[in-house]
Write a protein that holds these residues in place. Structure first.
Motif, PDB file in Angstrom:
ATOM      1  N   ILE A   1      29.186  85.634  59.698  1.00 42.36           N
ATOM      2  CA  ILE A   1      28.585  84.576  58.891  1.00 42.36           C
ATOM      3  C   ILE A   1      28.661  85.013  57.434  1.00 42.36           C
ATOM      4  CG2 ILE A   1      26.519  83.203  58.436  1.00 42.36           C
ATOM      5  CD1 ILE A   1      25.615  83.855  61.307  1.00 42.36           C
TER       6      ILE A   1
ATOM      7  N   VAL B   1      27.088  77.947  53.692  1.00 45.16           N
ATOM      8  CA  VAL B   1      27.031  78.970  54.737  1.00 45.16           C
ATOM      9  C   VAL B   1      28.205  78.716  55.681  1.00 45.16           C
ATOM     10  CG1 VAL B   1      25.677  80.006  56.607  1.00 45.16           C
ATOM     11  CG2 VAL B   1      24.510  79.054  54.604  1.00 45.16           C
TER      12      VAL B   1
ATOM     13  N   CYS C   1      30.151  74.890  60.559  1.00 45.82           N
ATOM     14  CA  CYS C   1      30.137  75.304  61.965  1.00 45.82           C
ATOM     15  C   CYS C   1      31.312  74.656  62.692  1.00 45.82           C
ATOM     16  CB  CYS C   1      28.825  74.909  62.639  1.00 45.82           C
ATOM     17  SG  CYS C   1      27.365  75.754  62.028  1.00 45.82           S
TER      18      CYS C   1
ATOM     19  N   VAL D   1      30.104  79.822  59.147  1.00 42.66           N
ATOM     20  CA  VAL D   1      30.089  80.541  60.427  1.00 42.66           C
ATOM     21  C   VAL D   1      31.548  80.716  60.833  1.00 42.66           C
ATOM     22  CG1 VAL D   1      29.253  80.565  62.800  1.00 42.66           C
ATOM     23  CG2 VAL D   1      27.890  79.470  61.000  1.00 42.66           C
TER      24      VAL D   1
ATOM     25  N   VAL E   1      26.846  73.554  55.586  1.00 38.00           N
ATOM     26  CA  VAL E   1      26.926  74.564  56.641  1.00 38.00           C
ATOM     27  C   VAL E   1      28.189  74.297  57.448  1.00 38.00           C
ATOM     28  CG1 VAL E   1      25.850  75.560  58.680  1.00 38.00           C
ATOM     29  CG2 VAL E   1      24.421  74.832  56.763  1.00 38.00           C
TER      30      VAL E   1
ATOM     31  N   GLU F   1      28.354  83.739  53.182  1.00 38.19           N
ATOM     32  CA  GLU F   1      27.735  82.749  52.313  1.00 38.19           C
ATOM     33  C   GLU F   1      28.463  82.678  50.983  1.00 38.19           C
ATOM     34  OE1 GLU F   1      23.376  82.706  52.277  1.00 38.19           O
ATOM     35  OE2 GLU F   1      23.428  84.190  53.894  1.00 38.19           O
TER      36      GLU F   1
ATOM     37  N   THR G   1      21.809  74.512  64.847  1.00 37.11           N
ATOM     38  CA  THR G   1      21.426  74.671  63.443  1.00 37.11           C
ATOM     39  C   THR G   1      20.652  73.454  62.960  1.00 37.11           C
ATOM     40  OG1 THR G   1      23.347  76.082  63.018  1.00 37.11           O
ATOM     41  CG2 THR G   1      22.319  75.026  61.116  1.00 37.11           C
TER      42      THR G   1
ATOM     43  N   ILE H   1      21.098  80.680  60.954  1.00 37.60           N
ATOM     44  CA  ILE H   1      21.893  79.873  60.029  1.00 37.60           C
ATOM     45  C   ILE H   1      20.994  78.919  59.249  1.00 37.60           C
ATOM     46  CG2 ILE H   1      23.775  78.199  59.853  1.00 37.60           C
ATOM     47  CD1 ILE H   1      24.779  79.379  62.584  1.00 37.60           C
TER      48      ILE H   1
END
Length: 397
Positions: free
Chosen positions: A362, A369, A201, A371, A199, A364, A21, A389
């Protein structure tokens, strides 16, 4: 007074998906300031660095699913990426072998699925199996030419370097403050990092990070440990040999994988882990175990799949039982010919009703965001996943 941001996008998690990403963000939008928080002191210490190293073709996945689309595209991109950066890899192909007549309908269904996904599949009889793998036995098989192997730890390290992102190691996210202007994340060592977009992850801890941000992920990570052995005599297997998988489970069964280092891994099985990073039965984290047991989906899994689970548990506790499973495809292997190897833990997303989430998940939220499920073939497909992503994160900017 103008707010001061440490970065535009803050990625939590330095596994292959988080680093892909970051890599995609700086390529899609040059000048974007990206920071990655990784709680370990190097990248790819968990799922990325503890898998079998297979570049999956996309054979198994439902046509049209994110898994199928990402894997087929990602396999070709991963081979190209490894070639461009000098990362050890090889397109080996693999066999999926049926050892009983009951497996033949499922094998034929795989042939059809592979063709629907645009993957070249060749059907083999017993004599043709031995041409590829002289010591493997089966009544039928399929040969998939686009499967390969690589070193995903090396891929992750290259992505980290090539992304140009600022990567903070030893930086575990412990608090998230999300406001209209952006997010601020506090790490375990007291650092505060402010960003416009977050994000998540975080892999094995992605649901916890979602809750820190104030979001209900609607799922929980239930960790399953995959235990491996390796062949003392790697010459028994030339390449990659898989059993016919049971479509009721997201696991592929005990298989034989010649790695990029020349060794042959055997496994994994799939047993509940007693911690999210529970790489052995002795690793128990009470808070994480209580969280797993408190989730209604965990009990729903146990009720529905207890017979399957009992078999996996037996193979975990008995080397003889594990060897019996291997001997279905490789009759020449002996119990003494298997040596313990490092285990891995799979971050399996489970819904409240016990549904094992089979595809990428995924979600939002404002300036965020998440995952929440990145199962195999996430490493194979990490480059296209990272672009997806990244596009979502940039849209929040």
């Amino acid at each position: 007074m103008a707010l001061v941001f440490d970065c535009d996008v803050l990625v939590v998690g330095g596994g292959i998906v988080g680093l892909s990403t970051a890599y995609a963000l700086t390529r899609r939008a040059p000048g974007t300031r990206v920071t990655v928080l990784e709680k370990e002191h190097a990248p790819a210490r968990h799922q990325t660095g503890r898998n079998s190293g297979v570049i999956h073709s996309g054979l198994y996945y439902r046509p049209g699913s994110l898994k199928a689309r990402y894997a087929v595209r990602g396999a070709a991109e991963m081979v190209k990426f490894c070639a461009e950066w000098g990362i050890p890899h090889e397109v080996t192909g693999k066999l999926v072998v049926a050892t009983s007549r009951e497996e033949l309908p499922r094998l034929h269904a795989l042939v059809q699925r592979g063709r629907e996904n645009g993957i070249p599949v060749r059907e083999l009889g017993p004599a043709q199996i031995t041409e590829y793998e002289p010591r493997v036995r089966g009544i039928a098989a399929i040969q998939v030419g686009t499967t390969g192997i690589c070193d995903y730890g090396a891929v992750a390290a290259r992505l980290a370097e090539a992304s140009g992102a600022r990567i903070l190691y030893g930086a575990e996210a412990v608090a998230v403050d999300r406001r209209a202007w952006g997010v601020a994340v506090r790490t375990a060592d007291g650092r505060i990092v402010r960003a416009r977009v977050l994000v998540n992850c975080a892999g094995l801890h992605c649901d916890e990070v979602a809750r820190l941000a104030g979001d209900d992920p609607g799922m929980r990570i239930v960790p399953f440990r995959g235990e491996y052995y390796e062949l003392a005599d790697p010459s028994l297997v030339r390449g990659l040999v898989y059993p016919v998988p049971d479509p009721a489970f997201p696991f592929l069964g005990v298989h034989l994988t010649r790695g990029i280092d020349g060794g042959v891994h055997v496994g994994p099985n799939a047993v509940p882990a007693l911690a999210r990073e529970g790489y052995g039965w002795s690793v128990v984290r009470p808070r994480e175990l209580v969280g797993t047991l408190a989730w209604p989906g965990s009990w729903a899994i146990a009720r529905e799949h207890w017979r399957y689970g009992a078999g996996e548990l037996r193979r975990s506790l008995s080397k003889r039982a594990f060897t019996e499973a291997v001997r279905r495809m490789l009759p020449v292997v002996e119990e003494s010919g298997l040596r313990p190897a490092a285990a891995g833990v799979r971050a399996q997303a489970v819904l409240r009703d016990g549904t094992l989430v089979d595809d990428f998940l995924i979600r939002e939220a404002p300036r965020t965001v998440h995952v929440l499920n990145a199962p195999s073939p996430a490493a194979t497909a990490s480059l296209p996943i990272g672009r997806d992503i990244a596009a979502r994160a940039l849209a929040h900017l």
